[in-house]
Scaffold this active site. Sequence first.
Site, PDB file in Angstrom:
ATOM      1  CB  ALA A  22      -0.863   0.190   1.175  1.00 15.04           C
ATOM      2  N   GLY A  23       2.075   1.312   0.398  1.00 20.23           N
ATOM      3  CA  GLY A  23       2.940   2.192   0.480  1.00 20.23           C
ATOM      4  C   GLY A  23       3.314   2.741   2.056  1.00 20.23           C
ATOM      5  CB  SER A  91      -1.741  -4.111  12.046  1.00 17.57           C
ATOM      6  OG  SER A  91      -1.441  -2.656  11.498  1.00 17.57           O
TER       7      SER A  91
END
Length: 177
Positions: A22-23, A91
């Site tokens: 996602a970055g 997470s």
Amino acid sequence: MGQENKKSIKAGVIWLTGLPAAGKSTIAKALAIKLRSLGHEVEELDGDAIREVFPSTGFSRTDRDQHIRRVGFMASRLEAHGVTVVASLISPFEDSRLFVRQLCKKYFEVFVDTPLDVCESRDPKGLYKKARAGLIQSMTGIDGPYEVPTQPELVVNTLVLNPEAAAEKIVSIFLKN
């Protein structure tokens, strides 16, 4: 920087969560640079880097939960000693992130919102390709769940903001809290 200026800087834990690729790590690096330039003592905790040190950490729900809890505990201890922590971990479970939130005095959750197709197109480690081929089980976003944060302090849309702009936005809001 003098001791009196350091004492005016409030440490905290900035927790970046999102799908693989996602970055998160890229934003975390830019964020750490920005915070250091403002006088913060910063520690970066990257989920992948920590897994390299503890390679027996698995990917079952229990293993993932334990991994997040361990990193969260470490982050809370660093925060207690005046260090601002920039944690970048997938997470995937809300209850794990809530556990970390409860450990920290100043917890600032950032959902790095990147569409699955964009994450797959980046796929720097080839994990999505392996998961689609059935070579990896429980891949977050494919056959493993990702629970989108219900109340993050900030959502960063990576289609709109580059990593440096995202870091600027995170810092400006983090410092106001």
